[in-house]
Design a protein around this motif. Sequence first.
Motif, short mmCIF file in Angstrom:
data_model
loop_
_atom_site.label_atom_id
_atom_site.label_comp_id
_atom_site.label_asym_id
_atom_site.label_seq_id
_atom_site.Cartn_x
_atom_site.Cartn_y
_atom_site.Cartn_z
N GLY A 166 -67.78 35.15 25.23
CA GLY A 166 -66.82 36.32 24.73
C GLY A 166 -67.06 37.19 23.82
N ARG A 167 -68.39 36.90 23.17
CA ARG A 167 -68.92 37.67 22.26
C ARG A 167 -70.23 38.41 22.48
NH1 ARG A 167 -66.28 33.61 19.84
NH2 ARG A 167 -68.04 32.42 20.18
N GLY A 168 -70.52 38.90 23.83
CA GLY A 168 -71.84 39.03 24.15
C GLY A 168 -72.96 38.05 24.63
N ILE A 169 -74.19 38.47 24.63
CA ILE A 169 -74.98 37.63 25.10
C ILE A 169 -75.51 36.87 23.93
CG2 ILE A 169 -77.23 37.08 26.24
CD1 ILE A 169 -77.03 40.25 27.22
N PRO A 170 -75.29 35.45 24.12
CA PRO A 170 -75.74 34.72 23.05
C PRO A 170 -77.32 34.49 22.59
CG PRO A 170 -75.19 33.38 24.74
CD PRO A 170 -74.71 34.45 25.06
N GLY A 171 -77.53 34.59 21.52
CA GLY A 171 -78.93 34.70 21.13
C GLY A 171 -79.89 35.93 21.19
N LEU A 178 -87.94 29.89 7.64
CA LEU A 178 -87.74 31.28 8.07
C LEU A 178 -86.04 31.58 8.03
CD1 LEU A 178 -89.32 31.43 11.68
CD2 LEU A 178 -89.84 32.87 9.77
N VAL A 179 -85.36 30.71 7.78
CA VAL A 179 -83.87 30.90 7.71
C VAL A 179 -83.36 30.85 6.34
CG1 VAL A 179 -83.42 29.78 9.66
CG2 VAL A 179 -83.40 28.37 7.88
N VAL A 180 -84.31 30.61 5.40
CA VAL A 180 -83.96 30.41 3.80
C VAL A 180 -82.87 31.59 3.31
CG1 VAL A 180 -84.74 30.62 1.54
CG2 VAL A 180 -86.08 28.94 2.92
N ASP A 181 -83.18 32.68 3.54
CA ASP A 181 -82.33 33.69 3.14
C ASP A 181 -82.64 35.09 4.19
OD1 ASP A 181 -80.54 34.99 1.60
OD2 ASP A 181 -81.87 35.90 0.41
N HIS A 182 -81.41 35.72 4.39
CA HIS A 182 -81.31 37.00 5.22
C HIS A 182 -80.21 38.02 4.88
CE1 HIS A 182 -81.64 38.88 9.47
NE2 HIS A 182 -82.84 39.04 9.18
N TYR A 225 -82.83 44.78 12.46
CA TYR A 225 -84.02 45.12 13.01
C TYR A 225 -83.68 46.03 14.17
CZ TYR A 225 -85.26 40.59 10.57
OH TYR A 225 -85.35 39.53 9.80
N ALA A 226 -85.03 47.11 13.92
CA ALA A 226 -85.00 48.00 14.98
C ALA A 226 -85.78 47.59 16.22
CB ALA A 226 -85.56 49.18 14.23
N GLY A 227 -86.72 46.69 16.04
CA GLY A 227 -87.53 46.35 17.10
C GLY A 227 -87.60 44.95 17.58
N GLY A 228 -86.55 44.11 16.72
CA GLY A 228 -86.47 42.72 17.22
C GLY A 228 -86.48 41.79 16.16
N ASP A 229 -85.80 40.70 16.33
CA ASP A 229 -85.58 39.70 15.14
C ASP A 229 -87.16 38.88 15.03
OD1 ASP A 229 -85.02 37.54 13.27
OD2 ASP A 229 -83.15 37.50 14.23
N MET A 230 -87.82 39.35 13.69
CA MET A 230 -89.21 38.64 13.55
C MET A 230 -88.98 37.17 13.64
SD MET A 230 -89.13 37.74 10.26
CE MET A 230 -90.72 37.23 10.00
N ARG A 231 -87.94 36.71 13.02
CA ARG A 231 -87.95 35.07 13.13
C ARG A 231 -87.95 34.65 14.41
NH1 ARG A 231 -82.14 35.05 10.25
NH2 ARG A 231 -81.91 36.52 11.72
N ALA A 232 -87.36 35.09 15.36
CA ALA A 232 -87.25 34.58 16.88
C ALA A 232 -88.94 34.89 17.27
CB ALA A 232 -86.58 35.49 17.53
N VAL A 233 -89.67 36.13 16.84
CA VAL A 233 -90.83 36.03 17.48
C VAL A 233 -91.83 34.88 16.80
CG1 VAL A 233 -93.09 37.42 17.36
CG2 VAL A 233 -90.69 38.49 17.51
N VAL A 234 -91.60 34.78 15.54
CA VAL A 234 -92.56 33.61 14.93
C VAL A 234 -92.19 32.29 15.49
CG1 VAL A 234 -93.21 32.55 12.82
CG2 VAL A 234 -92.75 34.79 12.69
N LEU A 235 -90.92 31.90 15.74
CA LEU A 235 -90.79 30.65 15.99
C LEU A 235 -91.16 30.32 17.54
CD1 LEU A 235 -87.19 29.23 14.95
CD2 LEU A 235 -89.50 28.40 14.71
N ARG A 236 -90.93 31.54 18.44
CA ARG A 236 -91.46 31.62 19.81
C ARG A 236 -92.84 31.26 19.99
NH1 ARG A 236 -94.48 33.93 23.21
NH2 ARG A 236 -93.81 34.05 25.56
N GLU A 237 -93.71 31.96 18.96
CA GLU A 237 -95.22 31.77 18.92
C GLU A 237 -95.57 30.39 18.67
OE1 GLU A 237 -96.56 34.49 16.38
OE2 GLU A 237 -96.35 36.25 17.65
N LEU A 238 -94.94 29.66 17.68
CA LEU A 238 -95.04 28.38 17.37
C LEU A 238 -94.69 27.18 18.45
CD1 LEU A 238 -93.88 28.47 13.46
CD2 LEU A 238 -96.40 28.35 14.51
N LEU A 269 -81.46 32.22 19.44
CA LEU A 269 -82.11 31.83 20.67
C LEU A 269 -83.33 31.23 20.11
CD1 LEU A 269 -81.82 32.60 23.80
CD2 LEU A 269 -83.91 33.89 23.57
N ALA A 270 -84.03 31.54 19.33
CA ALA A 270 -85.17 30.62 18.81
C ALA A 270 -84.64 29.23 18.29
CB ALA A 270 -85.93 31.16 17.69
N LEU A 271 -83.87 28.99 17.56
CA LEU A 271 -83.13 27.78 17.34
C LEU A 271 -82.82 27.15 18.37
CD1 LEU A 271 -81.11 28.67 14.14
CD2 LEU A 271 -83.24 27.32 13.97
#
Length: 401
Positions: A288-293, A217-221, A299-312, A345-347
């Motif tokens: 000091g940089r917002g909420i980590p994770g 999932l982290v190969v490229d972005h 993405y308009a609807g959320g980071d799909m990489r986080a969704v996939v890792l959460r499901e797994l 957050l997923a990592l």
Amino acid sequence: MTELPRLTAAQAAARLGVKPESLYAYVSRGLLSRERDASGSSFDPLEVEAFALRRRRVAPRAVEPSGGGMPLMVLDTALAHIEDDELFFRERSAARLARESTFEEVVRWLWAVTEFRGPDDADLARARRTVATLGDAATPLDRLLAALTAFASTDPLRDDSSADAMTRAGARLLRGLPAALADAAGPGESIAATLWRALAGRPREGGARLVDAALVLVVDHDLAVSTLAARVAASARGSAYAIVTAALGAFDTPLHGHASRGAARMLRAVQAGEPPASAIASAVRDGGRGIPGFGQALYAGGDMRAVVLRELLATAPGGDEVVGVVDAVTAEVARHADARPNLDLALAALALWGDMDDDAGAVVFAIGRLAGWIAHAVDEYAQTPMRLRPRGRYVGPPAAG
């Protein structure tokens, strides 16, 4: 009033102009609802139509001629793109690759290579001795850099500037760096399995498989700052080792590679019994940089990489406890801000599940992204040398006299 006929999955995907896997990704992220019966999935046509109207692609902002605007430049890339909130490596879904392919299979396809050899035993032993000289204060990325230098110093072909040499050295690093952090690599062991042994604090069934999916999932972005650094070094015709070193220099930073560290500490606090609101407040105050994770502008609807890792993670042994912590934090954030979980957050959740150090997510991220840096370097080698040497425009005080 007669109820409108529902759409089949094929009809809904056709209306949205997306692949079926993208449609189901929308469902998994809560962007679309579906009903299932013996005949399969069906969708509300009005909901699909409303989603089609509000769906948008996140496009690069215009190049700023001066000041603090971003991006600095817009570059063509044929490696990764985000379409309708779905990440693709060339034409293939990153989510599907993470679920169905190994990291080695993805890298061989991305690099168009068949051979994937690591360092020999003598070079690996030398890299381990180099890593062992570092003190306890050294971070995992410090150890990666030390091992990288050791592998470069023992490669007689390190200055070969051909594409074949680039992928050969890349394979050497992808296999060698995790092995340099671990006690030993078993014969035929996967990169994910070696990395899991190097990072995990306790044995867990399925640990290597989860790391494998994360690596994919982290190969490229898009063109992250580390990827841009890799391409700049490749534009100047640096070796594979110089390119990865340049990329790690931009990666080894709190706003990029280390971003999962604060998220891991936040999740660990909640797991230990601290209320989510208190843990979030502490993380924001300390970082000091917002909420980590949370939050990802691409993405308009959320980071799909986080969704996939959460499901797994949710299907892994003991994963329900960690997912419960993630969901509690996510729910608390949603009460106060329009921000969704991102890769960091997923990592962090993966590190928590594997009883890893807070910096473990950065190591997984760096090893997986190394494959993308090499792919970008090969692509840049096919371009005009030094094309990424921008010109400065002086904006300081006028010359005296």
